[in-house]
Motif scaffolding. Structure first.
Motif, short mmCIF file in Angstrom:
data_model
loop_
_atom_site.label_atom_id
_atom_site.label_comp_id
_atom_site.label_asym_id
_atom_site.label_seq_id
_atom_site.Cartn_x
_atom_site.Cartn_y
_atom_site.Cartn_z
N PHE A 23 0.82 -1.16 -0.07
CA PHE A 23 0.01 0.04 -0.08
C PHE A 23 1.06 1.44 0.02
N GLY A 24 0.46 2.33 -0.59
CA GLY A 24 1.07 3.67 -0.65
C GLY A 24 2.05 3.82 -1.67
N ALA A 25 2.47 2.56 -2.27
CA ALA A 25 3.38 2.67 -3.41
C ALA A 25 2.63 2.94 -4.82
N ALA A 26 2.92 3.96 -5.38
CA ALA A 26 2.54 4.07 -6.93
C ALA A 26 3.25 3.19 -7.89
N VAL A 27 2.49 2.39 -8.48
CA VAL A 27 3.37 1.39 -9.52
C VAL A 27 2.93 1.90 -11.01
N VAL A 28 3.82 2.78 -11.56
CA VAL A 28 3.79 3.11 -12.93
C VAL A 28 4.06 2.25 -14.04
N LEU A 29 2.97 2.20 -14.99
CA LEU A 29 3.12 1.24 -16.12
C LEU A 29 3.64 2.14 -17.43
N SER A 38 6.94 -2.23 -15.41
CA SER A 38 6.31 -1.92 -14.10
C SER A 38 7.44 -1.18 -13.08
N ARG A 39 7.14 -0.04 -12.65
CA ARG A 39 8.34 0.57 -11.45
C ARG A 39 7.64 1.33 -10.43
N ILE A 40 8.08 1.66 -9.23
CA ILE A 40 7.85 2.29 -8.37
C ILE A 40 7.65 3.64 -8.81
N ALA A 41 6.84 4.48 -8.52
CA ALA A 41 6.70 6.07 -8.84
C ALA A 41 7.66 6.90 -7.70
N ALA A 42 7.99 8.01 -8.52
CA ALA A 42 8.81 9.05 -7.35
C ALA A 42 7.34 9.58 -6.71
N ILE A 292 -8.73 0.51 -1.48
CA ILE A 292 -9.19 0.90 -2.75
C ILE A 292 -7.89 1.30 -3.66
N ARG A 293 -8.25 1.06 -4.96
CA ARG A 293 -7.10 1.29 -5.96
C ARG A 293 -7.70 2.55 -6.75
N GLU A 294 -6.50 3.51 -7.17
CA GLU A 294 -6.79 4.78 -7.84
C GLU A 294 -6.01 4.41 -9.05
N VAL A 295 -6.55 4.38 -10.44
CA VAL A 295 -5.85 4.42 -11.59
C VAL A 295 -6.05 5.45 -12.63
N SER A 296 -4.91 6.34 -13.08
CA SER A 296 -5.00 7.42 -14.05
C SER A 296 -4.29 6.89 -15.34
N TYR A 297 -4.85 7.73 -16.23
CA TYR A 297 -4.26 7.59 -17.59
C TYR A 297 -4.09 9.01 -18.49
N ARG A 298 -3.15 9.63 -18.98
CA ARG A 298 -2.94 10.66 -19.49
C ARG A 298 -3.11 10.14 -21.27
N PRO A 299 -3.83 10.89 -22.00
CA PRO A 299 -3.90 10.62 -23.51
C PRO A 299 -2.54 10.94 -23.94
N GLY A 300 -1.94 10.22 -24.91
CA GLY A 300 -0.57 10.52 -25.47
C GLY A 300 0.56 9.74 -24.75
N GLY A 303 1.43 4.82 -20.70
CA GLY A 303 1.23 3.70 -19.50
C GLY A 303 0.09 4.32 -18.60
N LEU A 304 -0.36 3.26 -17.84
CA LEU A 304 -1.25 3.63 -16.83
C LEU A 304 -0.52 3.80 -15.69
N ALA A 305 -0.98 4.73 -14.51
CA ALA A 305 -0.34 4.74 -13.21
C ALA A 305 -1.58 3.95 -12.11
N VAL A 306 -0.95 3.19 -11.34
CA VAL A 306 -1.82 2.61 -10.38
C VAL A 306 -1.35 2.79 -8.90
N LYS A 307 -2.24 3.05 -8.13
CA LYS A 307 -1.99 3.30 -6.90
C LYS A 307 -2.84 2.73 -5.77
#
Length: 312
Positions: A23-29, A38-42, A292-300, A303-307
């Motif tokens: 928990f608390g680690a944001a995994v950026v794809l 897959s890596r841990i986000a800053a 819970i899980r938050e997921v975000s994606y920016r067009p262009g 990858g997706l960011a999963v937290k």
């Protein structure tokens, strides 16, 4: 079993623990050369983005309304806390996906309760897939009466939001040992993605994992390989599941799998107990295992960011 012995799932216990998220680690794809990395986000990297064109959604799973046991004597209360937490995120998710086991015994009263509770969410849409507890005695008929509008077959469907293609699958019917999709649903997946460009980000929802997490406990889907073969040409594929009540991340080729935690009660780590039965934690520790899980994606962006966030 020692740390390096292979369990029934083909992974060592040490590998299983290494792949387990926290928990608390944001995994950026991200996608590099067609491979999902897959890596841990800053710090702050996977926070809710301000871009109005960004996609933001929330995954919740395994609320088990109706469960009665010492592992959680108030599953309705913890589910309500999760919904309140979503409404307090500071942004309005494009949608919220519940990845199954909405109820514990699939009674009409339990389906009515969970539907009413999720109706309080401040989101564009609420989507669901069924768990095996949502089809205890009727092959999912009561589930589909409550949540099956607009779906095909036994409740599968797809949709698009802000450039991302989503596929919601049902692998909890016709169960023997493992999850199962079946011929009709496999054909649905094949036809559904045939029209898409290979640069389209794909997200697949299911209750039971689409990879062999721990087959000895039924944590896998026997015909998932066929479904996933239709997704090999896509540069970014993310599969999000429930069922196992714990965080787990695994990458296979172009596909990254994320198992979600629960809002009800934890299950044991694979191979640590004889069976996947509810775990009763020491007083005051239950909330640390729920979330819970938050997921975000920016067009262009590729990858997706999963937290994953603990229950407040």
């Amino acid at each position: 079993m020692t740390g390096d012995e292979h369990g029934p799932g083909g992974m060592t216990r040490r590998q299983l623990l290494r792949h387990t998220a926290w928990f608390g680690a944001a995994v950026v794809l991200t996608v590099t050369g067609g491979e999902v990395i897959s890596r841990i986000a800053a710090p702050g990297e996977a926070a809710a983005v301000d871009d109005p064109n960004a996609l933001r959604f929330v995954q919740i799973s395994d609320s088990h309304l109706g469960f009665k046991g010492p592992a959680n004597t108030a599953v309705e209360s913890s589910f309500s806390r999760a919904l309140t937490q979503i409404n307090g995120l500071g942004y309005r998710p494009d949608f919220v996906m519940h990845t199954g086991d909405l109820t514990h015994l699939s009674t009409p009263a339990q389906f009515d309760q969970v539907k009413q509770m999720m109706g309080t969410l401040n989101t564009g849409h609420v989507s669901t897939v069924p768990g095996e507890h949502d089809s205890v005695d009727d092959a999912g008929q009561k589930y589909r009466a409550a949540f099956g509008a607009g779906t095909a077959g036994d409740g599968w469907y797809s949709f698009d939001v802000k450039g991302v293609h989503f596929i919601a699958l049902v692998n909890t019917l016709s169960l023997e040992k493992l999850g199962h999709l079946g011929t009709d649903q496999l054909e649905f997946v094949r036809k559904d993605v045939a029209k898409l460009g290979s640069d389209t980000p794909i997200v697949v929802f299911s209750h039971i994992p689409l990879f062999a997490m721990y087959p000895a406990w039924g944590w896998g889907t026997d015909d998932a390989a066929q479904a996933l073969s239709y997704l090999k040409r896509f540069s970014s594929v993310t599969c999000l599941n429930g069922h196992v009540h714990q965080l787990f991340t695994k990458t296979e080729g172009n596909i990254t799998f994320h198992s979600a935690t629960t809002t009800a009660y934890p299950l044991p780590r694979p191979g640590t107990r004889p069976a996947p039965t509810p775990v009763t934690l020491p007083a005051g520790k239950l909330a640390d295992a729920l979330g819970i899980r938050e997921v975000s994606y920016r067009p262009g962006r590729p990858g997706l960011a999963v937290k994953d966030v603990k229950l407040a």
